[in-house]
Design a protein around this motif. Structure first.
Motif, PDB file in Angstrom:
ATOM      1  N   ASN A 105       8.877 131.577  -6.140  1.00  0.00           N
ATOM      2  CA  ASN A 105       7.448 131.463  -5.832  1.00  0.00           C
ATOM      3  C   ASN A 105       7.179 131.423  -4.329  1.00  0.00           C
ATOM      4  N   GLN A 106       8.210 131.648  -3.522  1.00  0.00           N
ATOM      5  CA  GLN A 106       8.051 131.499  -2.083  1.00  0.00           C
ATOM      6  C   GLN A 106       7.828 132.818  -1.349  1.00  0.00           C
ATOM      7  N   ASN A 107       7.893 133.947  -2.051  1.00  0.00           N
ATOM      8  CA  ASN A 107       7.714 135.211  -1.342  1.00  0.00           C
ATOM      9  C   ASN A 107       6.234 135.427  -1.036  1.00  0.00           C
ATOM     10  N   PRO A 108       5.928 136.246  -0.040  1.00  0.00           N
ATOM     11  CA  PRO A 108       4.544 136.430   0.396  1.00  0.00           C
ATOM     12  C   PRO A 108       3.611 136.975  -0.680  1.00  0.00           C
ATOM     13  N   GLU A 109       4.161 137.573  -1.747  1.00  0.00           N
ATOM     14  CA  GLU A 109       3.320 138.149  -2.785  1.00  0.00           C
ATOM     15  C   GLU A 109       3.146 137.221  -3.983  1.00  0.00           C
ATOM     16  N   ALA A 110       3.585 135.999  -3.857  1.00  0.00           N
ATOM     17  CA  ALA A 110       3.379 135.031  -4.939  1.00  0.00           C
ATOM     18  C   ALA A 110       1.921 134.578  -4.932  1.00  0.00           C
ATOM     19  N   ALA A 111       1.551 133.846  -5.962  1.00  0.00           N
ATOM     20  CA  ALA A 111       0.205 133.268  -6.008  1.00  0.00           C
ATOM     21  C   ALA A 111       0.003 132.346  -4.812  1.00  0.00           C
ATOM     22  N   ARG A 112      -1.254 132.092  -4.482  1.00  0.00           N
ATOM     23  CA  ARG A 112      -1.596 131.201  -3.376  1.00  0.00           C
ATOM     24  C   ARG A 112      -2.549 130.124  -3.871  1.00  0.00           C
ATOM     25  N   VAL A 113      -2.814 129.174  -3.013  1.00  0.00           N
ATOM     26  CA  VAL A 113      -3.826 128.153  -3.288  1.00  0.00           C
ATOM     27  C   VAL A 113      -4.998 128.395  -2.351  1.00  0.00           C
ATOM     28  N   VAL A 114      -6.203 128.360  -2.887  1.00  0.00           N
ATOM     29  CA  VAL A 114      -7.408 128.577  -2.097  1.00  0.00           C
ATOM     30  C   VAL A 114      -8.255 127.311  -2.126  1.00  0.00           C
ATOM     31  N   TRP A 115      -8.836 126.984  -0.984  1.00  0.00           N
ATOM     32  CA  TRP A 115      -9.740 125.833  -0.856  1.00  0.00           C
ATOM     33  C   TRP A 115     -11.071 126.374  -0.369  1.00  0.00           C
ATOM     34  N   GLU A 116     -12.021 126.488  -1.289  1.00  0.00           N
ATOM     35  CA  GLU A 116     -13.358 126.976  -0.971  1.00  0.00           C
ATOM     36  C   GLU A 116     -14.218 125.791  -0.535  1.00  0.00           C
ATOM     37  N   PRO A 117     -14.796 125.841   0.651  1.00  0.00           N
ATOM     38  CA  PRO A 117     -15.619 124.717   1.112  1.00  0.00           C
ATOM     39  C   PRO A 117     -16.928 124.632   0.338  1.00  0.00           C
ATOM     40  N   GLY A 118     -17.335 123.387   0.066  1.00  0.00           N
ATOM     41  CA  GLY A 118     -18.630 123.163  -0.567  1.00  0.00           C
ATOM     42  C   GLY A 118     -18.773 123.775  -1.934  1.00  0.00           C
ATOM     43  N   ALA A 119     -17.665 123.823  -2.710  1.00  0.00           N
ATOM     44  CA  ALA A 119     -17.721 124.480  -4.016  1.00  0.00           C
ATOM     45  C   ALA A 119     -18.447 123.649  -5.056  1.00  0.00           C
ATOM     46  N   GLY A 120     -18.411 122.330  -4.915  1.00  0.00           N
ATOM     47  CA  GLY A 120     -19.023 121.467  -5.916  1.00  0.00           C
ATOM     48  C   GLY A 120     -19.971 120.466  -5.289  1.00  0.00           C
ATOM     49  N   GLY A 121     -20.914 119.982  -6.067  1.00  0.00           N
ATOM     50  CA  GLY A 121     -21.830 118.961  -5.571  1.00  0.00           C
ATOM     51  C   GLY A 121     -21.407 117.587  -6.038  1.00  0.00           C
ATOM     52  N   GLY A 122     -22.207 116.588  -5.724  1.00  0.00           N
ATOM     53  CA  GLY A 122     -21.895 115.239  -6.156  1.00  0.00           C
ATOM     54  C   GLY A 122     -20.966 114.534  -5.201  1.00  0.00           C
ATOM     55  N   GLN A 123     -20.688 113.289  -5.517  1.00  0.00           N
ATOM     56  CA  GLN A 123     -19.895 112.451  -4.632  1.00  0.00           C
ATOM     57  C   GLN A 123     -18.430 112.366  -5.033  1.00  0.00           C
TER      58      GLN A 123
ATOM     59  N   ILE B 218     -10.640 123.887  -5.165  1.00  0.00           N
ATOM     60  CA  ILE B 218      -9.216 124.035  -4.842  1.00  0.00           C
ATOM     61  C   ILE B 218      -8.484 124.560  -6.071  1.00  0.00           C
ATOM     62  N   GLY B 219      -8.138 125.835  -6.052  1.00  0.00           N
ATOM     63  CA  GLY B 219      -7.492 126.445  -7.212  1.00  0.00           C
ATOM     64  C   GLY B 219      -6.426 127.440  -6.814  1.00  0.00           C
ATOM     65  N   PHE B 220      -5.869 128.071  -7.820  1.00  0.00           N
ATOM     66  CA  PHE B 220      -4.850 129.093  -7.598  1.00  0.00           C
ATOM     67  C   PHE B 220      -5.511 130.477  -7.593  1.00  0.00           C
ATOM     68  N   VAL B 221      -4.982 131.372  -6.802  1.00  0.00           N
ATOM     69  CA  VAL B 221      -5.460 132.749  -6.769  1.00  0.00           C
ATOM     70  C   VAL B 221      -4.256 133.682  -6.798  1.00  0.00           C
ATOM     71  N   CYS B 222      -4.361 134.759  -7.539  1.00  0.00           N
ATOM     72  CA  CYS B 222      -3.229 135.676  -7.662  1.00  0.00           C
ATOM     73  C   CYS B 222      -3.095 136.536  -6.407  1.00  0.00           C
ATOM     74  N   ARG B 223      -2.008 137.251  -6.313  1.00  0.00           N
ATOM     75  CA  ARG B 223      -1.715 138.032  -5.106  1.00  0.00           C
ATOM     76  C   ARG B 223      -2.620 139.251  -4.966  1.00  0.00           C
ATOM     77  N   HIS B 224      -3.300 139.638  -6.050  1.00  0.00           N
ATOM     78  CA  HIS B 224      -4.131 140.835  -6.003  1.00  0.00           C
ATOM     79  C   HIS B 224      -5.548 140.557  -5.526  1.00  0.00           C
ATOM     80  N   CYS B 225      -5.990 139.314  -5.637  1.00  0.00           N
ATOM     81  CA  CYS B 225      -7.392 139.000  -5.381  1.00  0.00           C
ATOM     82  C   CYS B 225      -7.613 138.491  -3.954  1.00  0.00           C
TER      83      CYS B 225
END
Length: 219
Positions: A150-168, A178-185
């Motif tokens: 899972n360490q090669n550059p074409e493996a899945a990644r983790v993405v952190w989208e700012p302000g994705a959810g509301g509330g406290q 904060i989720g996983f994203v595939c190498r194609h997207c």
């Protein structure tokens, strides 16, 4: 492929910045370490229940006043599904961690990558790409390191989208983004992206205080 020392330093700096950002936006360690011993002990009991078994029941594991205080600190998430305790979610999520004949839901991708070291079991994570919804899997060793495949550059990644959810609550405010994203997207230019080893390092560092707390309050 080997990387230069300069690249290694850049990667380490990126992880350090992410750790600081996560700690600033969700100061869980500071809240727990600054809490009264009664709350610390109850928190350790809930966390230990997750590590040993599964989600503790919504009632009975601690006095309601204590649970209310921990909920107000956003240290736990209590509802009819049970008591969630970061990185473990009592609610069903799209991110699961499978180990030793068990499977648990994680609050987010970074949390999932931190669970194997917490439970001290080699684990397999299953999730969906947050963009195209394809199925993703990755393996994590008992020491929290990401398996080599899972360490090669074409493996899945983790993405952190700012302000994705509301509330406290962090489980909505931060974890929703904060989720996983595939190498194609591709993701938005405002999002932070991490390799799996980077995200695992962030999660393991963020939750390291929990293991020390469990040693302080054995259950």
């Amino acid at each position: 492929m080997d990387i230069s020392n300069e690249s290694r330093l850049e990667l380490k700096a990126a992880v350090t910045r992410a750790q600081q950002k996560l700690g600033d936006e969700f100061p869980l360690q500071a809240r727990i370490e600054g809490a009264q011993p009664t709350l610390q002990a109850a928190y350790a009991g809930i966390l230990g229940h997750w590590v040993r078994e599964a989600a503790p029941p919504a009632a009975g594991i601690a006095p309601q006043a204590v649970l209310d205080a921990l909920s107000a600190m956003d240290a736990i998430v209590s509802d009819e599904q049970g008591i969630g305790c970061y990185p473990f979610s009592a609610r069903k999520t799209e991110i699961r961690v499978h180990f030793s004949g068990r499977n648990v839901h994680a609050m987010c991708a970074i949390d999932a990558l931190a669970i194997p070291r917490m439970v001290r079991h080699a684990s397999r994570i299953t999730a969906r790409c947050v963009v195209c919804r394809c199925h993703l899997t990755c393996a994590v060793a008992a020491n929290g390191s990401v398996e080599k495949e899972n360490q090669n550059p074409e493996a899945a990644r983790v993405v952190w989208e700012p302000g994705a959810g509301g509330g406290q609550a962090c489980c909505i405010r931060l974890c929703a983004g904060i989720g996983f994203v595939c190498r194609h997207c591709t993701v938005s230019p405002d999002a932070l992206t991490f390799s799996l080893p980077q995200a695992a390092a962030v999660g393991n560092a963020f939750f390291a205080f929990q293991r020390r707390l469990l040693e302080q309050y054995p259950t």
